[in-house]
Design an enzyme around this catalytic site. Structure first.
Site, short mmCIF file in Angstrom:
data_model
loop_
_atom_site.label_atom_id
_atom_site.label_comp_id
_atom_site.label_asym_id
_atom_site.label_seq_id
_atom_site.Cartn_x
_atom_site.Cartn_y
_atom_site.Cartn_z
N GLY A 14 0.81 -1.22 0.00
CA GLY A 14 0.00 0.00 0.00
C GLY A 14 0.85 1.27 0.00
CG LEU A 36 -0.66 3.38 11.96
CD1 LEU A 36 -0.16 4.61 12.72
CD2 LEU A 36 0.26 3.11 10.77
CB ILE A 63 -11.08 -1.58 7.13
CG1 ILE A 63 -10.58 -2.98 7.48
CG2 ILE A 63 -10.02 -0.77 6.38
CD1 ILE A 63 -10.38 -3.88 6.25
CB THR A 128 -3.34 -13.36 -2.16
OG1 THR A 128 -2.32 -14.35 -2.17
CG2 THR A 128 -4.51 -13.91 -1.34
CG ASP A 129 -0.26 -16.36 -5.42
OD1 ASP A 129 -0.42 -16.25 -4.18
OD2 ASP A 129 0.87 -16.48 -5.94
CD GLU A 130 -0.74 -17.48 0.39
OE1 GLU A 130 -1.36 -18.03 1.30
OE2 GLU A 130 0.42 -17.04 0.50
CE1 TYR A 152 -3.36 -12.88 3.68
CE2 TYR A 152 -2.48 -14.63 2.31
CZ TYR A 152 -2.79 -13.30 2.49
OH TYR A 152 -2.55 -12.38 1.49
CE LYS A 156 -6.34 -10.64 0.71
NZ LYS A 156 -6.46 -9.16 0.90
NE ARG A 275 4.00 -20.75 6.21
CZ ARG A 275 4.15 -19.76 5.32
NH1 ARG A 275 3.66 -19.88 4.10
NH2 ARG A 275 4.80 -18.66 5.65
P1 NAD Z 1 1.28 -5.61 5.18
O1 NAD Z 1 1.06 -6.62 6.25
O2 NAD Z 1 2.63 -5.09 4.93
O3 NAD Z 1 0.34 -4.34 5.46
C1 NAD Z 1 -1.00 -4.45 5.84
C2 NAD Z 1 -1.44 -3.06 6.28
O4 NAD Z 1 -2.83 -3.13 6.65
C3 NAD Z 1 -0.70 -2.52 7.51
O5 NAD Z 1 -0.32 -1.19 7.30
C4 NAD Z 1 -1.72 -2.63 8.64
O6 NAD Z 1 -1.54 -1.66 9.65
C5 NAD Z 1 -3.01 -2.44 7.87
N1 NAD Z 1 -4.17 -3.02 8.57
C6 NAD Z 1 -4.27 -4.27 9.08
N2 NAD Z 1 -5.50 -4.44 9.65
C7 NAD Z 1 -6.17 -3.27 9.46
C8 NAD Z 1 -7.46 -2.83 9.80
N3 NAD Z 1 -8.32 -3.62 10.46
N4 NAD Z 1 -7.84 -1.58 9.43
C9 NAD Z 1 -6.98 -0.76 8.77
N5 NAD Z 1 -5.72 -1.13 8.44
C10 NAD Z 1 -5.33 -2.37 8.78
O7 NAD Z 1 0.63 -6.23 3.88
P2 NAD Z 1 1.11 -6.24 2.35
O8 NAD Z 1 2.07 -7.32 2.16
O9 NAD Z 1 1.41 -4.86 1.94
O10 NAD Z 1 -0.27 -6.70 1.66
C11 NAD Z 1 -1.23 -5.74 1.26
C12 NAD Z 1 -2.40 -6.47 0.60
O11 NAD Z 1 -1.93 -7.21 -0.51
C13 NAD Z 1 -3.10 -7.48 1.50
O12 NAD Z 1 -4.47 -7.42 1.25
C14 NAD Z 1 -2.54 -8.83 1.08
O13 NAD Z 1 -3.44 -9.86 1.31
C15 NAD Z 1 -2.32 -8.57 -0.41
N6 NAD Z 1 -1.24 -9.36 -1.05
C16 NAD Z 1 0.01 -9.37 -0.51
C17 NAD Z 1 1.03 -10.05 -1.19
C18 NAD Z 1 2.45 -10.08 -0.66
O14 NAD Z 1 3.24 -10.83 -1.19
N7 NAD Z 1 2.80 -9.30 0.34
C19 NAD Z 1 0.73 -10.72 -2.37
C20 NAD Z 1 -0.56 -10.69 -2.88
C21 NAD Z 1 -1.55 -9.98 -2.22
O1 DAU Z 2 1.46 -15.62 -2.64
C1 DAU Z 2 1.06 -14.37 -2.18
C2 DAU Z 2 1.24 -14.35 -0.68
O2 DAU Z 2 2.64 -14.31 -0.46
C3 DAU Z 2 0.56 -13.18 0.02
O3 DAU Z 2 -0.82 -13.27 -0.18
C4 DAU Z 2 0.89 -13.19 1.51
O4 DAU Z 2 0.35 -12.05 2.14
C5 DAU Z 2 2.40 -13.18 1.67
O5 DAU Z 2 2.71 -13.30 3.04
C6 DAU Z 2 3.04 -14.32 0.89
O6 DAU Z 2 2.71 -15.61 1.49
P1 DAU Z 2 3.81 -16.78 1.59
O7 DAU Z 2 3.41 -17.67 2.68
O8 DAU Z 2 4.09 -17.37 0.26
O9 DAU Z 2 5.10 -15.87 1.98
P2 DAU Z 2 6.23 -16.08 3.07
O10 DAU Z 2 7.24 -15.01 2.83
O11 DAU Z 2 5.70 -16.25 4.44
O12 DAU Z 2 6.86 -17.48 2.65
C7 DAU Z 2 7.38 -17.67 1.34
C8 DAU Z 2 7.93 -19.09 1.26
O13 DAU Z 2 9.07 -19.19 2.15
C9 DAU Z 2 6.95 -20.15 1.74
O14 DAU Z 2 7.12 -21.32 0.93
C10 DAU Z 2 7.37 -20.43 3.17
C11 DAU Z 2 8.87 -20.21 3.13
N1 DAU Z 2 9.45 -19.71 4.41
C12 DAU Z 2 8.87 -18.65 5.01
C13 DAU Z 2 9.37 -18.14 6.19
C14 DAU Z 2 8.72 -16.95 6.85
C15 DAU Z 2 10.58 -20.32 4.94
O15 DAU Z 2 11.12 -21.29 4.40
N2 DAU Z 2 11.07 -19.83 6.12
C16 DAU Z 2 10.51 -18.76 6.77
O16 DAU Z 2 11.02 -18.38 7.85
#
Ligand code: NAD
Ligand code: DAU
Length: 341
Positions: A14, A36, A63, A128-130, A152, A156, A275
């Site tokens: 964001g 936050l 939210i 998300t792709d999840e 999670y 989503k 995990r």
């Molecule tokens: P992040 O965890 O870095 O940030 C989430 C933000 O949402 C934080 O600033 C937190 O304070 C805020 N938040 C949480 N609960 C809230 C609430 N109830 N009201 C208002 N604000 C709130 O997350 P990110 O990695 O930036 O992900 C952002 C979005 O993208 C999410 O919806 C996530 O599911 C999606 N997404 C993430 C990834 C990834 O790889 N990080 C991939 C695909 C989709």
């Molecule tokens: O695919 C999109 C998603 O990617 C988002 O929707 C989620 O918000 C984001 O957290 C992420 O999910 P993952 O579970 O794929 O991400 P993570 O970084 O937690 O883990 C990535 C891969 O690494 C997964 O196969 C688990 C592995 N892993 C993760 C952690 C934290 C490890 O091997 N060791 C670790 O300590």
């Protein structure tokens, strides 16, 4: 579309999106609405506050709080909601799913209700792709059935289903993007890439889950922001678009690359217990968004290289997080006693 409310804008994607939109569109205003939580951090938006004083505002809010959501929409004349707000870490959802259901499901509903009642121009959901679940072979298309496997992913998915229901039932103008694993500046160091980079910089072991053969599509966050921008402006109402590089890398290869880029030894790799319910592979078919005129700029390897460089250059940002009480307690709970020899 000129006045965006970016919920969750103080988080990783964001904050990158807020910066990207304000830089690209000189006539746009953004109000970041964020609770936050541990993952929200105003340091992510420090430069934005300095560079766009008249066009950027911040409101601390949840939210799930319908009144504050409505007040913010009125006060900032919001016409579009882009919802990034979510609990996002799979491991935390395994420890305690409660906040995930609150924010990712109920919070999405609260935003949709506000968008409907106040007749906003657009509601965009960041997904998300999840939601497609584990994909042993091939690539998920937008029309594939959802099959989430972690709390999670299930939260989503529920959010997405509610977004589509509001479109069908109330004709709410919605769009959804489903992104792959984002990496880049300002990602909280619980996610694997920033965790491994920052641990390696401090010569702390890298906890690799299971056999390390899980596949992920590591995409550079700015590529994702470009795709969201495109869908906001050219996407078809009611449609969902996958966003990923279309390539993939297994965790052990990602780990080797991080260590190689930092000049650190492989002896830092520490295999740990896997995990629960670990999805071994995600893969997105991205042809639909490519037909709209988007293409990924960075490969997984390029995204990892840029990300490593950012963390090397920005210790001011991550050191206070990692030395903080919340992070230390989480790390202990998540990793202590988990090693396998
Ligand atoms: P992040 O965890 O870095 O940030 C989430 C933000 O949402 C934080 O600033 C937190 O304070 C805020 N938040 C949480 N609960 C809230 C609430 N109830 N009201 C208002 N604000 C709130 O997350 P990110 O990695 O930036 O992900 C952002 C979005 O993208 C999410 O919806 C996530 O599911 C999606 N997404 C993430 C990834 C990834 O790889 N990080 C991939 C695909 C989709
Ligand atoms: O695919 C999109 C998603 O990617 C988002 O929707 C989620 O918000 C984001 O957290 C992420 O999910 P993952 O579970 O794929 O991400 P993570 O970084 O937690 O883990 C990535 C891969 O690494 C997964 O196969 C688990 C592995 N892993 C993760 C952690 C934290 C490890 O091997 N060791 C670790 O300590």
């Amino acid at each position: 579309m000129q006045n965006l409310m970016v919920t969750g804008g103080a988080g990783f994607i964001g904050s990158n999106f807020t910066r990207y939109m304000l830089e690209k569109y000189p006539n746009y205003h953004v109000v970041v609405y964020d609770k936050l939580t541990y993952a929200g951090n105003l340091d992510n938006l420090k430069d934005v506050a300095e560079n766009f004083p008249g066009r950027y505002a911040f409101v601390k809010g949840d939210i799930c709080d319908a009144d504050t959501v409505r007040e913010t929409i009125h006060a900032h004349d919001v016409d579009t909601i882009v919802n990034f707000a979510a609990e996002t870490h799979v491991d935390r959802s395994i420890m305690n799913p409660d906040a995930f259901i609150q924010t990712d499901v109920y919070g999405t509903y609260v935003l949709l209700e506000a968008a409907r009642e106040l007749e906003l121009e657009r509601y965009h959901q960041i997904s998300t792709d999840e939601v497609y679940g584990h994909v042993p072979e091939g690539a998920s298309r937008e029309t594939d059935p959802v099959a989430p496997r972690s709390p999670y992913a299930a939260s989503k998915t529920s959010g997405d289903l509610m977004v589509n229901a509001y479109h069908v039932t109330y004709d709410l103008p919605v769009t959804i993007t489903r992104g792959a694993n984002n990496i880049g500046p300002y990602q909280y160091p619980e996610k694997v890439v920033p965790l491994f980079v920052t641990n390696a910089l401090d010569d702390v072991p890298l906890p690799l889950y299971g056999d390390g053969l899980q596949m992920r599509d590591y995409q550079y966050v700015v590529d994702h922001c470009e795709a969201i921008d495109l869908v906001l402006h050219k996407g078809q109402i009611g449609e969902t678009y996958n966003v990923g590089t279309g390539s993939e890398m297994c965790n052990i290869d990602m780990t080797h690359l991080v260590l190689e880029l930092l000049g650190k030894p492989e002896s830092l790799i520490q295999p740990v217990r896997d995990r629960l319910g670990h999805d071994r592979r995600y893969s997105l078919d991205v042809r639909k968004i490519c037909r709209l005129g988007w293409e990924p700029v960075h490969s997984c390897a390029e995204a990892i290289e840029k990300t490593v460089r950012w963390y090397v250059d920005n210790e001011w940002w991550w050191r206070p997080i990692k030395s903080g009480e919340h992070y230390q307690a989480y790390y202990k709970q998540q990793y202590e006693g988990r090693e396998i020899e």
